[in-house]
Motif scaffolding. Structure first.
Motif, mmCIF file in Angstrom:
data_model
loop_
_atom_site.group_PDB
_atom_site.id
_atom_site.type_symbol
_atom_site.label_atom_id
_atom_site.label_comp_id
_atom_site.label_asym_id
_atom_site.label_seq_id
_atom_site.Cartn_x
_atom_site.Cartn_y
_atom_site.Cartn_z
ATOM 1 N N UNK A 162 49.775 31.699 50.591
ATOM 2 C CA UNK A 162 48.972 31.471 51.780
ATOM 3 C C UNK A 162 49.943 31.204 52.915
ATOM 4 N N UNK A 163 49.826 31.958 54.002
ATOM 5 C CA UNK A 163 50.755 31.842 55.124
ATOM 6 C C UNK A 163 49.980 31.514 56.392
ATOM 7 N N UNK A 164 50.470 30.508 57.125
ATOM 8 C CA UNK A 164 49.938 30.180 58.444
ATOM 9 C C UNK A 164 50.960 30.657 59.468
ATOM 10 N N UNK A 165 50.462 31.346 60.488
ATOM 11 C CA UNK A 165 51.323 31.931 61.514
ATOM 12 C C UNK A 165 51.379 31.059 62.766
ATOM 13 N N UNK A 166 52.342 31.330 63.632
ATOM 14 C CA UNK A 166 52.568 30.549 64.844
ATOM 15 C C UNK A 166 51.456 30.727 65.873
ATOM 16 N N UNK A 167 50.841 31.908 65.899
ATOM 17 C CA UNK A 167 49.860 32.234 66.937
ATOM 18 C C UNK A 167 48.514 32.610 66.326
ATOM 19 N N UNK A 168 47.549 32.760 67.194
ATOM 20 C CA UNK A 168 46.227 33.213 66.794
ATOM 21 C C UNK A 168 46.272 34.687 66.406
ATOM 22 N N UNK A 169 45.476 35.063 65.426
ATOM 23 C CA UNK A 169 45.293 36.454 65.011
ATOM 24 C C UNK A 169 44.140 37.018 65.830
ATOM 25 N N UNK A 170 44.370 38.133 66.555
ATOM 26 C CA UNK A 170 43.288 38.720 67.353
ATOM 27 C C UNK A 170 42.293 39.505 66.499
ATOM 28 N N UNK A 171 42.578 39.640 65.205
ATOM 29 C CA UNK A 171 41.693 40.251 64.204
ATOM 30 C C UNK A 171 41.453 41.739 64.396
#
Length: 191
Positions: A162-171
């Motif tokens: 499970x990975x959390x990224x630095x920014x929001x995902x625009x999907x």
């Protein structure tokens, strides 16, 4: 403080992954580790790029998919992309976790809002409060903790992350919705 509860994890079987990541599972399956029943669960310790524990992810198997509770701290306030990656390795900068789980043919493009997607590793964004804490639950029908039933099997031979990224995902945009660097990672594998 939520991290104080992590000391209770010492009583559970641990799996050391490459780097400083740790995977924790809580079930002893009578049918073998590749079978999971509704309500079976596991837990992954979430680590930052410095190797410090910053939280946990609790996975609970449901009838139609997987519920993932994410408890983390130390993030930049705001929205963060979260994805399930195909390899159970979390050596910083977490590229060892590989690409998203996405085993269908043809491979689906990234994005929960993409007309051709989503890929199997896509999850909703999570929000970190002003103190950088995340307390969220996300649900996916595209993954399971074990082999039986629909969805990608996370506890396969090489696990998943499970990975959390630095920014929001625009999907929608490729390849990862502009989510940026991988800042938190936790290995999900059977014990």
């Amino acid at each position: 403080m939520r991290l104080a509860r992590l000391s209770a994890l010492a009583a559970l079987p641990l799996i050391a992954a490459l780097g400083a990541c740790v995977s924790v599972t809580a079930n002893d399956y009578s049918d073998g580790p590749d079978r999971a029943a509704i309500g079976d669960f596991g837990e992954a310790t979430l680590m930052n790029g410095s190797g410090a524990r910053v939280g946990r992810a609790i996975l609970t198997q449901g009838a139609t998919g997987l519920l993932i509770r994410i408890e983390a701290e130390g993030l930049t306030p705001g929205w963060h992309g979260v994805h399930i990656h195909a390899t159970g390795q979390c050596a910083a900068p977490f590229t060892s976790a590989g690409a998203h789980i996405n085993h269908g043919e043809p491979k689906a493009p990234h994005g929960l809002l993409n007309a051709g997607g989503p890929d199997d590793g896509d999850l909703p964004n999570v929000f970190a409060d002003a103190q950088g804490r995340v307390n969220a639950e996300v649900f996916t029908t595209r993954a399971r903790i074990a082999r039986n039933g629909p969805g990608q099997w996370l506890w396969d031979a090489d696990g998943s992350s499970l990975v959390i990224h630095a920014n929001m995902d625009d999907q929608t945009s490729q390849p990862i919705g502009g989510a940026g660097d991988r800042v938190v990672c936790g290995v999900m594998a059977a014990g």
